[in-house]
Design a protein around this motif. Structure first.
Motif, PDB file in Angstrom:
ATOM      1  N   UNK A 110       0.799  -1.234   0.000  1.00 24.70           N
ATOM      2  CA  UNK A 110       0.000   0.000   0.000  1.00 24.70           C
ATOM      3  C   UNK A 110       0.831   1.282   0.000  1.00 24.70           C
ATOM      4  N   UNK A 111       2.092   1.196   0.438  1.00 19.13           N
ATOM      5  CA  UNK A 111       2.911   2.404   0.537  1.00 19.13           C
ATOM      6  C   UNK A 111       2.565   3.270   1.738  1.00 19.13           C
ATOM      7  N   UNK A 112       1.750   2.732   2.675  1.00 11.67           N
ATOM      8  CA  UNK A 112       1.313   3.514   3.851  1.00 11.67           C
ATOM      9  C   UNK A 112       2.393   3.466   4.926  1.00 11.67           C
ATOM     10  N   UNK A 113       3.174   4.537   5.047  1.00 10.15           N
ATOM     11  CA  UNK A 113       4.332   4.563   5.949  1.00 10.15           C
ATOM     12  C   UNK A 113       3.996   4.600   7.448  1.00 10.15           C
ATOM     13  N   UNK A 114       2.869   5.211   7.862  1.00 13.79           N
ATOM     14  CA  UNK A 114       2.584   5.268   9.315  1.00 13.79           C
ATOM     15  C   UNK A 114       2.478   3.900   9.986  1.00 13.79           C
ATOM     16  N   UNK A 115       2.285   2.820   9.210  1.00 16.33           N
ATOM     17  CA  UNK A 115       2.181   1.495   9.821  1.00 16.33           C
ATOM     18  C   UNK A 115       3.438   1.135  10.596  1.00 16.33           C
ATOM     19  N   UNK A 116       4.593   1.638  10.141  1.00 17.02           N
ATOM     20  CA  UNK A 116       5.868   1.307  10.796  1.00 17.02           C
ATOM     21  C   UNK A 116       5.899   1.792  12.247  1.00 17.02           C
ATOM     22  N   UNK A 117       5.682   3.100  12.520  1.00 16.65           N
ATOM     23  CA  UNK A 117       5.669   3.536  13.925  1.00 16.65           C
ATOM     24  C   UNK A 117       4.482   3.002  14.721  1.00 16.65           C
ATOM     25  N   UNK A 118       3.331   2.803  14.067  1.00 19.44           N
ATOM     26  CA  UNK A 118       2.169   2.280  14.790  1.00 19.44           C
ATOM     27  C   UNK A 118       2.424   0.873  15.317  1.00 19.44           C
ATOM     28  N   UNK A 119       3.024   0.021  14.478  1.00 13.65           N
ATOM     29  CA  UNK A 119       3.352  -1.333  14.932  1.00 13.65           C
ATOM     30  C   UNK A 119       4.433  -1.306  16.008  1.00 13.65           C
ATOM     31  N   UNK A 120       5.353  -0.358  15.916  1.00 12.30           N
ATOM     32  CA  UNK A 120       6.387  -0.223  16.957  1.00 12.30           C
ATOM     33  C   UNK A 120       5.749   0.061  18.311  1.00 12.30           C
ATOM     34  N   UNK A 121       4.727   0.920  18.308  1.00 14.89           N
ATOM     35  CA  UNK A 121       4.039   1.256  19.560  1.00 14.89           C
ATOM     36  C   UNK A 121       3.258   0.055  20.094  1.00 14.89           C
ATOM     37  N   UNK A 122       2.651  -0.735  19.198  1.00 12.59           N
ATOM     38  CA  UNK A 122       1.919  -1.918  19.626  1.00 12.59           C
ATOM     39  C   UNK A 122       2.853  -2.925  20.298  1.00 12.59           C
ATOM     40  N   UNK A 123       3.997  -3.168  19.672  1.00 14.12           N
ATOM     41  CA  UNK A 123       4.992  -4.069  20.262  1.00 14.12           C
ATOM     42  C   UNK A 123       5.467  -3.521  21.607  1.00 14.12           C
ATOM     43  N   UNK A 124       5.650  -2.198  21.678  1.00 10.05           N
ATOM     44  CA  UNK A 124       6.088  -1.573  22.924  1.00 10.05           C
ATOM     45  C   UNK A 124       5.131  -1.853  24.066  1.00 10.05           C
ATOM     46  N   UNK A 125       3.822  -1.814  23.800  1.00 13.61           N
ATOM     47  CA  UNK A 125       2.826  -2.094  24.834  1.00 13.61           C
ATOM     48  C   UNK A 125       2.907  -3.537  25.311  1.00 13.61           C
ATOM     49  N   UNK A 126       3.112  -4.471  24.365  1.00 13.53           N
ATOM     50  CA  UNK A 126       3.221  -5.879  24.736  1.00 13.53           C
ATOM     51  C   UNK A 126       4.476  -6.134  25.578  1.00 13.53           C
ATOM     52  N   UNK A 127       5.572  -5.489  25.198  1.00 11.61           N
ATOM     53  CA  UNK A 127       6.823  -5.637  25.941  1.00 11.61           C
ATOM     54  C   UNK A 127       6.686  -5.019  27.331  1.00 11.61           C
ATOM     55  N   UNK A 128       5.993  -3.871  27.403  1.00 11.43           N
ATOM     56  CA  UNK A 128       5.800  -3.176  28.681  1.00 11.43           C
ATOM     57  C   UNK A 128       5.087  -4.069  29.687  1.00 11.43           C
ATOM     58  N   UNK A 129       4.108  -4.829  29.223  1.00  8.48           N
ATOM     59  CA  UNK A 129       3.363  -5.719  30.110  1.00  8.48           C
ATOM     60  C   UNK A 129       4.283  -6.776  30.724  1.00  8.48           C
TER      61      UNK A 129
END
Length: 303
Positions: free
Chosen positions: A185-204
């Protein structure tokens, strides 16, 4: 007033038991895999421009340090007890777990700051480079996690190390998903959004490790020991007891609970036989192999 103290010194002289040596080897192999691939991921992240890869590489850097610390803690725990540290060095594993959890929380904070900046000003990402490097990273992280998962799951140091590697594994998986979405799709915001999702899982995972290790270092009562229930069980199982009080339970490590208590016995009770009965109940019903029991015939001197 007659006092009789009963101690067994199980935790004082633990050497490199089979399980401990096995854990140590598993952490070392996970360290070698993680440190070895970290450089590849840094280069891939810089070339592709992917925050997900760079975040995962930074995470892998902290993981390599964390795994090294976990391995060192296992080595230190093998040292025998001495006059300054009568319980030995087992608490080093708990301290390592606490530090590892704290570092993970800090890394998650950095990932969120970078991700928010990327959402405000999107940065172009090379999807193919990101996909290849993330795919290789996933293989390495699955191997490292499998090595650690096969160890002692009750050991807090092993759990802290596994939490780091699990975060890497999730980061690699997220980077693969992000690369595929960018390629399609060429949608670049997915990169930081997924980084934040992983961050939440790691935080737990990190929070659980920090909370439990802090509880142990503060001499908190082990979760599976209820002092009131322990008192009732002893009173029912040992007929010579008139009262049980001043019960204090804590842990050297999650696998090594410790306990002290005062036991007032009847006038005709055999002190040694009563002591042995108490210790048998503690070992069989509560898995407490190290206890200090003060036998009293009259009122408690500490009161």
């Amino acid at each position: 007033m007659g006092h009789h103290h009963g101690q067994d010194h199980g935790p004082h002289g633990h050497g490199p038991h089979g399980q401990g040596a096995n854990n140590e080897k598993r952490v070392l192999w996970a360290f070698v895999l993680t440190a070895g691939f970290m450089g590849v991921e840094v280069v891939g992240g810089l070339i592709s421009g992917s925050l997900a890869l760079l975040a995962d590489a930074a995470h892998m850097l902290t993981d390599a340090a964390a795994l090294g610390l976990a391995w060192f803690a296992f080595r230190v725990a093998r040292r025998p007890a001495d006059t300054r540290r009568s319980y030995g060095y087992h608490r080093g594993q708990v301290l390592a777990a606490f530090v590892n959890g704290g570092v993970l929380i800090a890394v998650v904070g950095w990932i969120f700051i970078e991700a928010i900046a990327r959402l405000r000003e999107p940065v172009p990402v090379q999807g193919w480079t990101m996909l290849v490097v993330a795919g290789l990273g996933l293989v390495v992280n699955i191997a490292a996690f499998a090595i650690l998962h096969g160890g002692d799951r009750q050991n807090l140091n092993m759990r802290g190390a596994a939490a780091h590697v699990l975060g890497d594994l999730l980061g690699s998986a997220a980077a693969i998903v992000g690369a595929l979405i960018i390629l399609w799709t060429g949608w670049m915001p997915i990169d930081p959004l997924l980084s934040m999702l992983v961050g939440l899982l790691v935080l737990r995972s990190a929070w659980f490790v920090v909370r439990e290790s802090a509880h142990i270092m503060l001499e908190g009562t082990p979760a599976d020991i209820d002092p009131a229930a322990l008192r009732r069980t002893l009173m029912e199982a040992v007929p010579e007891l008139e009262d049980v009080h001043h019960i204090h339970a804590w842990s050297l490590t999650p696998e090594r609970p410790l306990l002290t208590l005062h036991a007032r016995v009847t006038a005709r009770a055999d002190h040694q036989a009563t002591l042995e009965s108490i210790k048998k109940v503690l070992a069989e019903r509560f898995s407490i192999d190290h206890s200090t029991v003060q036998i009293e015939r009259e009122a408690c001197g500490d009161d």
